[in-house]
Write a protein that holds these residues in place. Structure first.
Motif, short mmCIF file in Angstrom:
data_model
loop_
_atom_site.label_atom_id
_atom_site.label_comp_id
_atom_site.label_asym_id
_atom_site.label_seq_id
_atom_site.Cartn_x
_atom_site.Cartn_y
_atom_site.Cartn_z
N TYR A 1 -12.83 20.36 46.05
CA TYR A 1 -13.00 19.54 44.89
C TYR A 1 -14.04 18.56 45.25
O TYR A 1 -14.83 18.24 44.19
CB TYR A 1 -11.86 18.60 45.01
N ILE B 1 -16.80 18.25 42.09
CA ILE B 1 -17.06 17.14 41.41
C ILE B 1 -18.68 16.91 41.22
O ILE B 1 -18.61 16.24 40.09
CB ILE B 1 -16.52 15.91 42.66
N SER C 1 -9.68 15.87 39.47
CA SER C 1 -9.44 16.30 40.70
C SER C 1 -7.90 16.80 40.95
O SER C 1 -6.94 16.14 40.37
CB SER C 1 -9.38 15.15 41.55
N PRO D 1 -11.24 11.13 47.01
CA PRO D 1 -11.87 11.45 45.64
C PRO D 1 -12.40 10.16 45.21
O PRO D 1 -13.79 10.31 44.77
CB PRO D 1 -10.63 11.91 44.69
N TYR E 1 -6.98 12.80 37.43
CA TYR E 1 -6.34 13.57 38.32
C TYR E 1 -5.33 14.48 37.61
O TYR E 1 -4.84 14.04 36.73
CB TYR E 1 -5.58 12.56 39.15
#
Length: 319
Positions: free
Chosen positions: A185, A189, A201, A247, A265
């Protein structure tokens, strides 16, 4: 290191490591191998051989052909993919490592193989995780990595093979695409920030994991392999890290460059469970003391460089 063989050379680490090694040691002195062959800089810039690391005789034949004195064994199935196919992971990750170690033994070659923070488990201390601590992983990838650490120690003590390794945190790179790891991730990102100004995420907010920018990872491999053996107490599986982040930390840094960036999310229970079994932050003091490890990039400087390099890459591909 004079003649180096790299397995998994087209993977996330190998695709950058091979080119750096060729800059330092000369193009003809670094033999890249992988189970597949694609038209890319690694294949074009020096010797390349097709190699399935589970084929012992082929492994040794190629190493002998080039008279290698160093093996950098990177071929593996990563954490999320390994959990989806545990038997295949065992065969590749452990079978390949045994073949690499046996080839090193036959040629008396130095060998590097990476471990991972995945070698730790839910009962390992999560904060400032020590170099030497309880390791009871609950994933096949983690089991492979702990087994690999022990196997490399065995070959050093039993046969005198110069085995060396690090426990990599999540690695972040703009060169190779994500390859099936739990920490991917942190690569995705940045791609999505540039393409869509948003990212969803699969890892939950507040889930801290150790991370490192790929240039620091490449430097760490080379530095460890060049280190004076007499200074190495641990040899295999040194804890190394550059940052511990969740994150929201990535989102905060990205917004300094892309203010409109949004983070959402949609949690993947499988990868979240793996992430929660890993440390929040590890202690890299042994690597610093024994061979001078030091990361150059933190989250802020990595984000700035990552966005700049990735934007250039995406523009070139679009063109």
């Amino acid at each position: 290191m004079k003649k180096i063989l790299v397995t998994g050379a087209l993977g996330q680490i190998g695709s950058e490591l091979v080119l750096r090694l060729r800059e330092i040691y000369g193009a003809n002195n670094v033999v890249a191998t992988d189970i597949r062959k694609v038209d890319c800089a690694v294949v074009q810039s020096g010797p390349f051989e097709l190699l399935d690391v589970t084929e012992a005789s082929t492994f040794t034949t190629i190493a002998r052909k080039y008279n290698v004195d160093t093996i950098m064994h990177l071929a593996s199935l990563l954490s999320a993919n390994a959990e989806n196919n545990p038997l295949l992971a065992w065969n590749i990750n452990m079978g390949g490592l045994v073949n690499a170690l046996e080839t090193s033994r036959e040629l008396n070659a130095q060998i590097f193989t990476p471990s991972s923070i995945g070698a730790f488990g839910p009962t390992t201390p999560k904060d400032i995780t020590p170099q030497d601590t309880l390791q009871r992983p609950t994933t096949m990838y983690g089991v492979n990595k702990v087994s690999g650490e022990l196997l490399c120690d065995y070959y050093y003590h039993k046969f005198g093979i110069d085995t060396r390794g690090v426990r990599f945190p999540g690695l972040i790179s703009y060169v190779a695409p994500p390859g099936g790891g739990t920490t991917d991730y942190a690569v995705e990102i940045y791609y999505e920030a540039i393409k869509n100004q948003s990212y969803t995420s699969y890892i939950e907010k507040g889930t801290f994991m150790d991370m490192m920018y790929m240039p620091d990872a490449i430097d760490a491999i080379i530095q460890l392999m060049e280190a004076d053996a007499s200074n190495l107490i641990h040899r295999n599986a040194f804890n190394i890290t550059a940052m511990s982040a969740e994150p929201e930390d990535f989102a905060k840094e990205i917004r300094k460059h892309i203010p409109s960036f949004k983070l959402n999310y949609d949690i993947d229970p499988g990868r979240q469970a793996i992430a929660e079994s890993w440390p929040n932050a590890i202690d890299a003091s042994a690597a610093k003391k024994e061979w001078g490890f030091k990361a150059k990039y933190d989250l802020s400087t990595m984000t700035e460089d990552m966005l700049k390099k990735l934007e250039k890459k995406l523009v070139q591909h679009a063109g």
